[in-house]
Design an enzyme around this catalytic site. Structure first.
Site, PDB file in Angstrom:
ATOM      1  N   SER A   1       0.811  -1.220   0.000  1.00 48.31           N
ATOM      2  CA  SER A   1       0.000   0.000   0.000  1.00 48.31           C
ATOM      3  C   SER A   1       0.849   1.279   0.000  1.00 48.31           C
ATOM      4  O   SER A   1       1.833   1.382   0.745  1.00 48.31           O
ATOM      5  CB  SER A   1      -0.911   0.014   1.229  1.00 48.31           C
ATOM      6  OG  SER A   1      -1.561   1.265   1.298  1.00 48.31           O
TER       7      SER A   1
ATOM      8  N   GLY B   1      -4.617   6.064 -13.066  1.00 47.10           N
ATOM      9  CA  GLY B   1      -5.283   6.028 -11.759  1.00 47.10           C
ATOM     10  C   GLY B   1      -4.534   6.742 -10.646  1.00 47.10           C
ATOM     11  O   GLY B   1      -4.977   6.738  -9.493  1.00 47.10           O
TER      12      GLY B   1
ATOM     13  N   ASP C   1     -13.379   7.018  -2.722  1.00 48.73           N
ATOM     14  CA  ASP C   1     -12.856   6.645  -4.046  1.00 48.73           C
ATOM     15  C   ASP C   1     -13.498   7.453  -5.179  1.00 48.73           C
ATOM     16  O   ASP C   1     -12.810   7.963  -6.066  1.00 48.73           O
ATOM     17  CB  ASP C   1     -13.081   5.148  -4.318  1.00 48.73           C
ATOM     18  CG  ASP C   1     -12.017   4.285  -3.665  1.00 48.73           C
ATOM     19  OD1 ASP C   1     -10.907   4.792  -3.406  1.00 48.73           O
ATOM     20  OD2 ASP C   1     -12.301   3.102  -3.408  1.00 48.73           O
TER      21      ASP C   1
ATOM     22  N   TYR D   1      -2.680   2.451 -11.378  1.00 51.92           N
ATOM     23  CA  TYR D   1      -1.637   3.483 -11.249  1.00 51.92           C
ATOM     24  C   TYR D   1      -0.236   2.868 -11.300  1.00 51.92           C
ATOM     25  O   TYR D   1       0.758   3.582 -11.291  1.00 51.92           O
ATOM     26  CB  TYR D   1      -1.819   4.307  -9.962  1.00 51.92           C
ATOM     27  CG  TYR D   1      -2.027   3.487  -8.721  1.00 51.92           C
ATOM     28  CD1 TYR D   1      -0.963   2.947  -8.023  1.00 51.92           C
ATOM     29  CD2 TYR D   1      -3.309   3.239  -8.254  1.00 51.92           C
ATOM     30  CE1 TYR D   1      -1.161   2.189  -6.898  1.00 51.92           C
ATOM     31  CE2 TYR D   1      -3.517   2.472  -7.120  1.00 51.92           C
ATOM     32  CZ  TYR D   1      -2.437   1.956  -6.447  1.00 51.92           C
ATOM     33  OH  TYR D   1      -2.634   1.183  -5.329  1.00 51.92           O
TER      34      TYR D   1
ATOM     35  N   ALA E   1     -16.600  -4.845 -13.180  1.00 52.29           N
ATOM     36  CA  ALA E   1     -17.757  -4.620 -12.302  1.00 52.29           C
ATOM     37  C   ALA E   1     -17.426  -5.011 -10.867  1.00 52.29           C
ATOM     38  O   ALA E   1     -18.222  -5.629 -10.174  1.00 52.29           O
ATOM     39  CB  ALA E   1     -18.961  -5.412 -12.819  1.00 52.29           C
ATOM     40  N   GLY E   2     -16.224  -4.641 -10.434  1.00 51.04           N
ATOM     41  CA  GLY E   2     -15.823  -4.914  -9.057  1.00 51.04           C
ATOM     42  C   GLY E   2     -16.233  -3.751  -8.153  1.00 51.04           C
ATOM     43  O   GLY E   2     -17.071  -2.920  -8.506  1.00 51.04           O
TER      44      GLY E   2
ATOM     45  N   LYS F   1     -13.428  -3.815   2.912  1.00 47.52           N
ATOM     46  CA  LYS F   1     -14.224  -2.629   2.580  1.00 47.52           C
ATOM     47  C   LYS F   1     -15.726  -2.814   2.836  1.00 47.52           C
ATOM     48  O   LYS F   1     -16.418  -1.847   3.158  1.00 47.52           O
ATOM     49  CB  LYS F   1     -13.975  -2.216   1.126  1.00 47.52           C
ATOM     50  CG  LYS F   1     -12.604  -1.560   0.926  1.00 47.52           C
ATOM     51  CD  LYS F   1     -12.438  -1.107  -0.506  1.00 47.52           C
ATOM     52  CE  LYS F   1     -11.245  -0.192  -0.651  1.00 47.52           C
ATOM     53  NZ  LYS F   1     -11.125   0.374  -1.989  1.00 47.52           N
TER      54      LYS F   1
ATOM     55  N   SER G   1      -0.500   4.094   0.887  1.00 49.79           N
ATOM     56  CA  SER G   1      -1.160   4.985   1.845  1.00 49.79           C
ATOM     57  C   SER G   1      -0.205   5.585   2.873  1.00 49.79           C
ATOM     58  O   SER G   1      -0.260   6.789   3.126  1.00 49.79           O
ATOM     59  CB  SER G   1      -2.285   4.248   2.582  1.00 49.79           C
ATOM     60  OG  SER G   1      -3.386   4.131   1.740  1.00 49.79           O
TER      61      SER G   1
END
Ligand code: NAP
Length: 278
Positions: free
Chosen positions: A14, A243, A101, A222, A126-127, A65, A16
């Site tokens: 990640s 992205g 998001d 990304y 379609a996630g 999530k 983040s």
């Protein structure tokens, strides 16, 4: 002091920690940031830690999530629509969930001079993220939304996130991609096809030649910054966006939630981009 975390499994990859740490440093805020591997089913244990250590907030990645929702005291309207939370704030014993998001995506589009208003939007995949983009596109005033997916049932499910605009779900096939590209103003890749570490890629990118000349081609990936999908679109003279902007903006919007105040998103994005990825 502010205490922040990212949880997930896996979580090592990640970005983040890098992004949020840079933001706190830019703002001169004393902070601690934890990267915590939380396995599926172990959320209750982590939330005990949040309460015990008074952690200000945390971001979530796979596989939490949706699983986090029953543990929260409230979720915002975006998270409710998507049934997905990527940001949780803990304040006065209260856990609030948000989804940043779609707003991150909207901000990235705006920075590049685009919006989905009045546009025919075609989304591949379609996630979880596709659902957020579908819902945002509808709310932003897209005139039509088409979702193509390997598993048709999931595309049919995802278009239920859209209200008030014409929606269609179909199978992700060469024929459908070609036909849909002809009528797309914004084409979004919301599959992991072409992502670093993913063995699969689009077998054939010829459908991109069918796009109108002024269509925008957007890849949510990304890493790499330029996928084969974007490279081909560029070669064909279409405008493209990766992205990366979405990644940074969704994090900055989460920071606004943690701090309870508006931030200068564009200045911060430029800073983070330069400091962490320049
Ligand atoms: P997800 O929930 O796992 O959904 C993945 C979607 O891609 C599903 O619709 C799946 O189809 C499809 N797919 C997977 N492998 C495929 C293959 N080999 N051929 C055809 N279709 C395939 O993933 P997600 O969380 O929505 O993320 C999707 C993409 O967005 C990823 O690349 C991720 O890195 C990117 N993303 C970017 C950001 C950002 O900030 N820029 C944020 C989140 C995600 P099935 O339904 O048939 O399985």
């Amino acid at each position: 002091m502010i205490k922040l975390a990212i949880i997930g499994d896996p979580v090592e990859h990640s970005l983040s920690p890098v992004i949020h740490s840079a933001v706190m440093e830019y703002l001169g805020i004393d902070y601690e940031y934890y990267r915590v591997q939380v396995k599926k089913g172990d959320l209750a244990q982590f939330l005990e830690r949040v309460r015990r250590e008074d952690i200000t907030g945390f971001n979530l990645t796979m596989p939490h999530k949706t699983d986090i929702i029953p543990f929260l005291d409230e979720i915002d309207s975006e998270a409710k629509v998507y049934n997905s939370v990527n940001t949780v704030k803990y304040e006065n014993g209260w856990l609030s969930g948000y989804s940043t998001d779609a707003d991150g995506y909207k901000e990235a589009l705006a920075e590049a001079g685009y919006s989905m208003r009045g546009k025919r939007v075609v989304i591949l995949g379609a996630g979880g993220v596709s659902g957020t983009i579908v819902s945002k596109a509808a709310r932003e005033g897209a005139v039509s939304i088409t979702v193509l997916n390997r598993t048709l049932e999931k595309a049919e499910q995802v278009i239920k996130c859209a209200e008030g605009c014409s929606c269609r779900a179909d199978v992700l096939s060469d024929e459908n991609m070609r036909a849909c590209a002809r009528e797309a103003d914004v084409l979004v890749n919301a599959t992991p096809l072409g992502m670093t570490g993913v063995a699969h890629n689009f077998e054939n990118l010829d459908f991109l030649a069918e796009l109108p000349k002024d269509a925008l081609v957007s890849d949510l990936i990304y890493s790499p910054r330029k996928t084969a999908f974007l490279k081909r679109a560029e070669e064909l003279g279409r405008n493209t966006i990766n992205g990366f902007g979405m990644l940074i903006y969704q994090a900055l919007i989460a920071d606004e939630i943690y701090l309870g105040r508006k931030l200068d998103l564009h200045a911060l994005k430029a800073y983070v981009e330069e400091k962490c990825f320049g």
